[in-house]
Write an enzyme that holds these catalytic residues in place. Structure first.
Site, PDB file in Angstrom:
ATOM      1  N   GLY A  88     -23.448  39.927  13.180  1.00  0.00           N
ATOM      2  CA  GLY A  88     -22.951  41.145  12.552  1.00  0.00           C
ATOM      3  C   GLY A  88     -23.808  41.653  11.408  1.00  0.00           C
ATOM      4  O   GLY A  88     -23.337  42.364  10.527  1.00  0.00           O
ATOM      5  N   SER A  89     -25.103  41.317  11.401  1.00  0.00           N
ATOM      6  CA  SER A  89     -25.959  41.823  10.309  1.00  0.00           C
ATOM      7  C   SER A  89     -26.084  43.338  10.411  1.00  0.00           C
ATOM      8  O   SER A  89     -26.111  44.037   9.392  1.00  0.00           O
ATOM      9  CB  SER A  89     -27.336  41.162  10.341  1.00  0.00           C
ATOM     10  OG  SER A  89     -28.105  41.645  11.419  1.00  0.00           O
ATOM     11  N   ASN A  90     -26.099  43.857  11.627  1.00  0.00           N
ATOM     12  CA  ASN A  90     -26.122  45.320  11.762  1.00  0.00           C
ATOM     13  C   ASN A  90     -24.797  45.926  11.312  1.00  0.00           C
ATOM     14  O   ASN A  90     -24.766  46.986  10.678  1.00  0.00           O
ATOM     15  CB  ASN A  90     -26.424  45.714  13.207  1.00  0.00           C
ATOM     16  CG  ASN A  90     -27.917  45.742  13.477  1.00  0.00           C
ATOM     17  OD1 ASN A  90     -28.628  46.585  12.956  1.00  0.00           O
ATOM     18  ND2 ASN A  90     -28.402  44.800  14.246  1.00  0.00           N
ATOM     19  N   MET A 136     -22.198  41.998  23.418  1.00  0.00           N
ATOM     20  CA  MET A 136     -22.793  41.394  24.616  1.00  0.00           C
ATOM     21  C   MET A 136     -22.007  41.654  25.894  1.00  0.00           C
ATOM     22  O   MET A 136     -22.159  40.941  26.874  1.00  0.00           O
ATOM     23  CB  MET A 136     -22.947  39.876  24.404  1.00  0.00           C
ATOM     24  CG  MET A 136     -23.832  39.504  23.242  1.00  0.00           C
ATOM     25  SD  MET A 136     -25.407  40.379  23.251  1.00  0.00           S
ATOM     26  CE  MET A 136     -26.348  39.294  24.264  1.00  0.00           C
ATOM     27  N   LEU A 146     -19.944  47.807  28.898  1.00  0.00           N
ATOM     28  CA  LEU A 146     -18.733  48.627  29.044  1.00  0.00           C
ATOM     29  C   LEU A 146     -18.763  49.350  30.393  1.00  0.00           C
ATOM     30  O   LEU A 146     -19.826  49.710  30.892  1.00  0.00           O
ATOM     31  CB  LEU A 146     -18.660  49.618  27.882  1.00  0.00           C
ATOM     32  CG  LEU A 146     -18.517  48.951  26.500  1.00  0.00           C
ATOM     33  CD1 LEU A 146     -18.778  49.967  25.390  1.00  0.00           C
ATOM     34  CD2 LEU A 146     -17.140  48.315  26.346  1.00  0.00           C
ATOM     35  N   ASN A 196     -25.971  52.561  20.694  1.00  0.00           N
ATOM     36  CA  ASN A 196     -26.301  51.126  20.680  1.00  0.00           C
ATOM     37  C   ASN A 196     -27.655  50.926  20.032  1.00  0.00           C
ATOM     38  O   ASN A 196     -28.507  51.821  20.059  1.00  0.00           O
ATOM     39  CB  ASN A 196     -26.338  50.600  22.121  1.00  0.00           C
ATOM     40  CG  ASN A 196     -26.741  49.135  22.196  1.00  0.00           C
ATOM     41  OD1 ASN A 196     -26.204  48.300  21.466  1.00  0.00           O
ATOM     42  ND2 ASN A 196     -27.704  48.825  23.049  1.00  0.00           N
ATOM     43  N   HIS A 230     -30.965  48.524  20.237  1.00  0.00           N
ATOM     44  CA  HIS A 230     -31.590  47.570  21.159  1.00  0.00           C
ATOM     45  C   HIS A 230     -32.917  47.114  20.558  1.00  0.00           C
ATOM     46  O   HIS A 230     -33.700  47.960  20.084  1.00  0.00           O
ATOM     47  CB  HIS A 230     -31.810  48.247  22.518  1.00  0.00           C
ATOM     48  CG  HIS A 230     -32.438  47.355  23.528  1.00  0.00           C
ATOM     49  ND1 HIS A 230     -31.748  46.372  24.205  1.00  0.00           N
ATOM     50  CD2 HIS A 230     -33.723  47.284  23.966  1.00  0.00           C
ATOM     51  CE1 HIS A 230     -32.572  45.741  25.008  1.00  0.00           C
ATOM     52  NE2 HIS A 230     -33.777  46.269  24.897  1.00  0.00           N
ATOM     53  N   ASP A 236     -29.008  50.135  28.702  1.00  0.00           N
ATOM     54  CA  ASP A 236     -30.165  50.447  27.838  1.00  0.00           C
ATOM     55  C   ASP A 236     -30.985  51.629  28.340  1.00  0.00           C
ATOM     56  O   ASP A 236     -32.210  51.647  28.190  1.00  0.00           O
ATOM     57  CB  ASP A 236     -31.065  49.197  27.715  1.00  0.00           C
ATOM     58  CG  ASP A 236     -30.314  48.040  27.073  1.00  0.00           C
ATOM     59  OD1 ASP A 236     -30.633  46.884  27.401  1.00  0.00           O
ATOM     60  OD2 ASP A 236     -29.390  48.292  26.271  1.00  0.00           O
TER      61      ASP A 236
HETATM   62  C1  GRF Z   1     -29.811  42.437  17.162  1.00  0.00           C
HETATM   63  O1  GRF Z   1     -31.062  41.893  17.450  1.00  0.00           O
HETATM   64  C2  GRF Z   1     -29.621  43.666  17.983  1.00  0.00           C
HETATM   65  O2  GRF Z   1     -30.813  44.364  18.238  1.00  0.00           O
HETATM   66  C3  GRF Z   1     -29.124  43.118  19.269  1.00  0.00           C
HETATM   67  O3  GRF Z   1     -28.349  41.989  18.960  1.00  0.00           O
HETATM   68  C4  GRF Z   1     -28.679  41.558  17.660  1.00  0.00           C
HETATM   69  C5  GRF Z   1     -27.454  41.747  16.825  1.00  0.00           C
HETATM   70  O4  GRF Z   1     -27.612  41.129  15.645  1.00  0.00           O
HETATM   71  N1  GRF Z   1     -28.352  44.120  19.924  1.00  0.00           N
HETATM   72  P1  GRF Z   1     -26.428  41.233  14.576  1.00  0.00           P
HETATM   73  O5  GRF Z   1     -25.195  40.619  15.230  1.00  0.00           O
HETATM   74  O6  GRF Z   1     -26.242  42.690  14.265  1.00  0.00           O
HETATM   75  O7  GRF Z   1     -26.935  40.447  13.412  1.00  0.00           O
END
Ligand code: GRF
Length: 183
Positions: A11-13, A86, A89, A103, A105, A141
């Site tokens: 969940g860093s994003n 992951m 949908l 999304n 990627h 994608d």
């Molecule tokens: C990231 O590398 C993103 O590009 C891919 O999965 C990873 C998610 O990382 N879709 P996080 O869970 O957001 O840290």
């Protein structure tokens, strides 16, 4: 615009999007976190930032998607950001949210759709890698690209070191792509 973020992992994003949502005049507010596993570390941000969460194992896809759609409707969510989500949908789910699911990627699409993007880039001795924010369509994608960021691959890079470099750029790219979309 009320937004849901779908995650499966760290969940860093997501964390970065929450920060972005709190900036003055941010176009998004994050009102829901959805995950396909209760093991997703990113769910901690639900408690930390007091954001509603919903977990479904997607064992039964139809039921999971129907419940999520009902919840999105109830919460008046109009925009979905997938961030390390992951599950793929279904076409009907995407149609109901036509054009409002994006999304991130970890490759320069259309190169390296799917998984193991960094490994493939290194294996192919690419000079450049990167990340892409795109619209989600039924084809994996393959939706319209909103924004991309390039990352140079150095000779000593491994897929781990490259993944770290790209992830850092992802945290810049996602907010920039959303700004571009809404402004
Ligand atoms: C990231 O590398 C993103 O590009 C891919 O999965 C990873 C998610 O990382 N879709 P996080 O869970 O957001 O840290």
């Amino acid at each position: 615009i009320k937004t849901a973020v779908f995650i499966s992992g760290t969940g860093s994003n997501l964390k970065n999007l929450i920060k972005f949502s709190k900036i003055k005049n941010s176009p998004i507010s994050i009102d829901l976190i959805v995950s396909n596993t209760s093991k997703a570390k990113g769910l901690k941000f639900s408690n930390q930032f007091n954001i509603k969460k919903y977990v479904s194992s997607f064992k039964n896809y139809k039921i999971a998607e129907t419940k999520i759609l009902n919840l999105l409707k109830k919460e008046n969510i109009k925009f979905i950001c997938l961030a390390g989500f992951m599950k793929i949908l279904s076409k009907s789910f995407i149609k109901k949210f036509s054009g409002k699911i994006v999304n991130i990627h970890p490759s320069l699409l259309p190169k390296y759709k799917g998984l193991d993007t960094h490994f493939k880039a290194i294996q192919n001795k690419d000079k450049v890698a990167g990340c892409t924010v795109h619209f989600v369509t039924a084809k994996l994608d393959s939706g319209k690209i909103i924004l991309q960021k390039k990352v140079k691959i150095s000779k000593k890079d491994t897929s781990i070191s490259l993944a770290k470099k790209v992830l850092k750029q992802e945290h810049k790219l996602y907010p920039a792509a959303i700004k571009k979309l809404f402004n």
